[in-house]
Design a protein around this motif. Structure first.
Motif, mmCIF file in Angstrom:
data_model
loop_
_atom_site.group_PDB
_atom_site.id
_atom_site.type_symbol
_atom_site.label_atom_id
_atom_site.label_comp_id
_atom_site.label_asym_id
_atom_site.label_seq_id
_atom_site.Cartn_x
_atom_site.Cartn_y
_atom_site.Cartn_z
ATOM 1 N N PRO A 20 5.549 -8.087 -1.053
ATOM 2 C CA PRO A 20 6.312 -6.904 -1.494
ATOM 3 C C PRO A 20 5.599 -5.584 -1.200
ATOM 4 O O PRO A 20 4.379 -5.470 -1.327
ATOM 5 N N LEU A 21 6.402 -4.586 -0.791
ATOM 6 C CA LEU A 21 5.927 -3.224 -0.622
ATOM 7 C C LEU A 21 6.731 -2.342 -1.564
ATOM 8 O O LEU A 21 7.959 -2.278 -1.469
ATOM 9 N N VAL A 22 6.046 -1.674 -2.485
ATOM 10 C CA VAL A 22 6.700 -0.847 -3.498
ATOM 11 C C VAL A 22 6.356 0.617 -3.250
ATOM 12 O O VAL A 22 5.179 1.000 -3.284
ATOM 13 N N VAL A 23 7.380 1.427 -2.961
ATOM 14 C CA VAL A 23 7.176 2.868 -2.815
ATOM 15 C C VAL A 23 7.182 3.492 -4.206
ATOM 16 O O VAL A 23 8.107 3.275 -4.986
ATOM 17 N N ARG A 24 6.141 4.244 -4.521
ATOM 18 C CA ARG A 24 6.046 4.851 -5.851
ATOM 19 C C ARG A 24 5.458 6.254 -5.748
ATOM 20 O O ARG A 24 4.828 6.618 -4.749
ATOM 21 N N THR A 25 5.658 7.019 -6.787
ATOM 22 C CA THR A 25 5.004 8.323 -6.901
ATOM 23 C C THR A 25 3.511 8.098 -7.154
ATOM 24 O O THR A 25 3.128 7.251 -7.965
ATOM 25 N N THR A 26 2.671 8.832 -6.459
ATOM 26 C CA THR A 26 1.225 8.671 -6.625
ATOM 27 C C THR A 26 0.846 8.838 -8.093
ATOM 28 O O THR A 26 1.204 9.847 -8.714
ATOM 29 N N PRO A 27 0.143 7.859 -8.681
ATOM 30 C CA PRO A 27 -0.264 7.984 -10.092
ATOM 31 C C PRO A 27 -1.135 9.217 -10.307
ATOM 32 O O PRO A 27 -1.877 9.636 -9.393
ATOM 33 N N PRO A 28 -1.091 9.813 -11.495
ATOM 34 C CA PRO A 28 -1.851 11.052 -11.752
ATOM 35 C C PRO A 28 -3.341 10.938 -11.475
ATOM 36 O O PRO A 28 -3.961 11.898 -11.001
ATOM 37 N N TYR A 29 -3.933 9.774 -11.759
ATOM 38 C CA TYR A 29 -5.381 9.632 -11.586
ATOM 39 C C TYR A 29 -5.801 9.500 -10.128
ATOM 40 O O TYR A 29 -6.995 9.455 -9.818
ATOM 41 N N MET A 30 -4.818 9.452 -9.187
ATOM 42 C CA MET A 30 -5.132 9.347 -7.765
ATOM 43 C C MET A 30 -4.724 10.592 -6.984
ATOM 44 O O MET A 30 -4.884 10.636 -5.771
#
Length: 602
Positions: A370-380
């Motif tokens: 699986p490849l999940v497109v997500r918003t970059t987490p705040p800590y990154m």
């Protein structure tokens, strides 16, 4: 056919001596005889020592282990104090000696290349702690959030079990940040700002979502109470570290006595040697990049001449070559998503890329990964526009995350600059690079490599170089129907790869200022101002990494052409890709020698 020994021995020499000695060794190794027959006894000894090395590696680096999908040490958290750094040095010295006692000429090519990677890694640890000493000046090195997020969000075990692990690991957070504060001396300014931003973001990992999962879990009341106590202490430790950094930032602002973020030529060449692992120095790659910049300007000028009558039928192109190219690129950049639809447009293109790769028989894709497109987490956040977080070889079935910078809250002016840079053409190149058949695809293959060492001790130039190579390869295969607009934008993107090398070297070694850097990126590289400002910041935060794209790309392209020459009509592009990727994340010169050795056997 050349033997496998020269490139492998070169890597071993680079891990143990300075560049001048390595150059001398390279000349001698070019005349080296064919390797002697391998010894089963030495092979077995190396295998046993490698397994021992990896087991102790994860005990020493439990956060790294979690990122690789090795959860047996997940409840541990290394405390970055002097005692820990001594353990690292002892580990590196001990295993350098143990592996050094093996006769590498008695190993087969795959084992020899593993040994080269291990020796380079162990030498780099010692250099990092004794000479580079980023633990004293880079506060962004200290951030607990990533491994905690993986434990919480990866379904490697039932939630209750993961929460218990999370709790035990969380108990060490206060000591972790106390050690971080004691380790820091005089920070560099860009790293200090990033550390504040990312550790403020780290609090999101310990926020309401975590409390909700705890409330819904099957943990006992006593366990929940203990978890909440540790959670409060962890939050306090992070907040106190942020306050500590903010205070230090305020104090240093008054005196301007930050540590210089520029590391200088000597450290730069040494870091380049360990990190990039190609058969040239950083200065030699820099000179090659300068030449390539001129070549790309020539190709872009030809395409701009071709497109000018279509887009500017009422006017003549400017005499200045760069102004002409810029005008056409600016016109094409008008086609872009909105700040509300950017992430959705990224996501929509992924299946289109997969379909093209399959239809044109460029690679075998694993549809089960699986490849999940997500918003970059705040800590990154605060480092790059897009990135890939892939599971390690111990947890191959876990999600790969394609992180995309959130831009919904950008001002209209900033968003427009960003979206013109990542326009409808460049977005396609970005997705090729980050997803298919770039980073996502390559890292899926790396997890299938029979060599665990090549997967975990990955070479950045190979990983980034592959992603850059696939951009060109896809267009050569007909992606975009050979549109001159897409090719012009591709050359702009590829020029960014080249300018990354020039920019990084000139900032870190030659000491150029922001004005010169912006001219390089905006006028000569045709980048939007927002993109260039972000890259300036990134180039002040890291060293050498920005050269990995061009270094790896050049080596992979040269290897493909070499294999074409050697195989003639038997050359098959798909077979080349899959064979190249089968060696994991090894440096390209090592992969080359392994491929040539296999070709010789056949």
């Amino acid at each position: 056919m050349r033997s496998t020994i020269p490139a492998l021995a070169l890597l071993l020499s680079l891990s143990a001596c300075d560049q001048q000695a390595a150059d001398s060794a390279r000349r001698e190794q070019a005349r080296a005889p064919a390797p002697v027959e391998t010894s089963a006894e030495t092979q077995q000894a190396f295998q046993q020592l490698s397994e021992e090395f990896v087991t102790e590696l994860w005990q020493l680096f439990p956060s790294w282990a979690v990122r690789e999908g090795y959860y047996k040490v997940a409840e541990q958290l290394q405390i970055p104090d002097d005692a820990y750094r001594k353990r690292m040095l002892d580990f590196a010295a001990t295993y350098s000696r143990k592996f050094g006692n093996l006769d590498s000429s008695q190993l087969d090519p795959n084992a020899s290349s593993d040994l080269a990677l291990i020796q380079n890694f162990l030498s780099r640890i010692q250099w990092q702690l004794k000479k580079f000493k980023s633990h004293e000046w880079n506060p962004a090195d200290y951030n607990v959030s990533h491994a905690f997020a993986l434990i919480l969000n990866t379904d490697y075990a039932p939630l209750d079990e993961r929460l218990r692990t999370f709790s035990k690991r969380m108990a060490h957070v206060p000591a972790y940040y106390e050690a971080a504060e004691q380790s820091l001396r005089t920070p560099a300014s860009p790293q200090l700002v990033l550390a504040i931003q990312q550790n403020e973001g780290a609090l999101s990992v310990f926020g309401e979502e975590l409390e909700q999962k705890l409330a819904e879990s099957g943990l006992s009341d006593e366990e929940k109470q203990q978890f909440k106590q540790r959670l409060e202490q962890a939050r306090q430790a992070i907040e106190e570290y942020v306050t500590f950094l903010q205070t230090k930032h305020s104090d240093l602002e008054k005196t301007q006595k930050y540590r210089n973020f520029r590391i200088g030529e000597k450290l730069y060449e040494e870091k380049f040697k360990y990190d990039i692992q190609i058969g040239m120095t950083a200065s030699e790659l820099y000179e090659r990049a300068l030449q390539e910049k001129d070549t790309l300007h020539g190709k872009m000028s030809e395409l701009a001449d071709k497109l000018w009558p279509e887009y500017f039928p009422e006017s003549q192109p400017p005499a200045d070559k760069l102004a002409k190219i810029s005008a056409v690129l600016e016109k094409l950049s008008e086609h872009h998503a909105t700040k509300e639809t950017f992430k959705a447009e990224v996501e929509k293109q992924i299946p289109e890329l997969a379909a093209f790769v399959t239809e044109h028989d460029l690679l075998t894709l694993d549809e089960d990964k699986p490849l999940v497109v997500r918003t970059t987490p705040p800590y990154m956040r605060g480092f790059s526009v897009a990135s890939i977080n892939a599971p390690g070889p111990y947890d191959k079935g876990a999600n790969t995350y394609y992180n995309v910078m959130p831009i919904e809250d950008f001002s209209d002016e900033r968003a427009e600059s960003f979206l013109r840079e990542y326009n409808s053409y460049l977005m396609q190149i970005l997705n090729i690079h980050e997803a298919i058949p770039g980073h996502y695809t390559q890292l899926v293959y790396a997890n299938q490599s029979p060599s665990l060492i090549k997967s975990i001790l990955g070479n950045g130039a190979m990983i980034e170089g592959w992603a850059v190579y696939t951009e060109r390869m896809m267009l050569e295969a007909g992606y975009g129907n050979f549109s001159p607009e897409l090719w012009l934008m591709y050359y702009k993107w590829n020029l960014r790869t080249v300018i990354n090398t020039i920019l990084d070297y000139e900032i870190q070694v030659k000491g150029i200022d922001e004005e010169r850097a912006m001219d390089l990126m905006v006028r000569q590289g045709f980048q939007q101002k927002a993109e260039a400002m972000g890259k300036w910041r990134r180039a002040t935060l890291s060293q050498v990494q920005l050269t990995s794209y061009f270094a790896g790309y050049q080596d992979i392209l040269a290897l493909r052409e070499e294999m074409k020459q050697k195989l003639g009509e038997k050359f098959n592009l798909k077979e080349f890709h899959e064979k190249f990727l089968s060696y994991g994340n090894a440096p390209v010169p090592v992969i080359r020698e392994l491929m040539l050795a296999e070709l010789q056997q056949n």
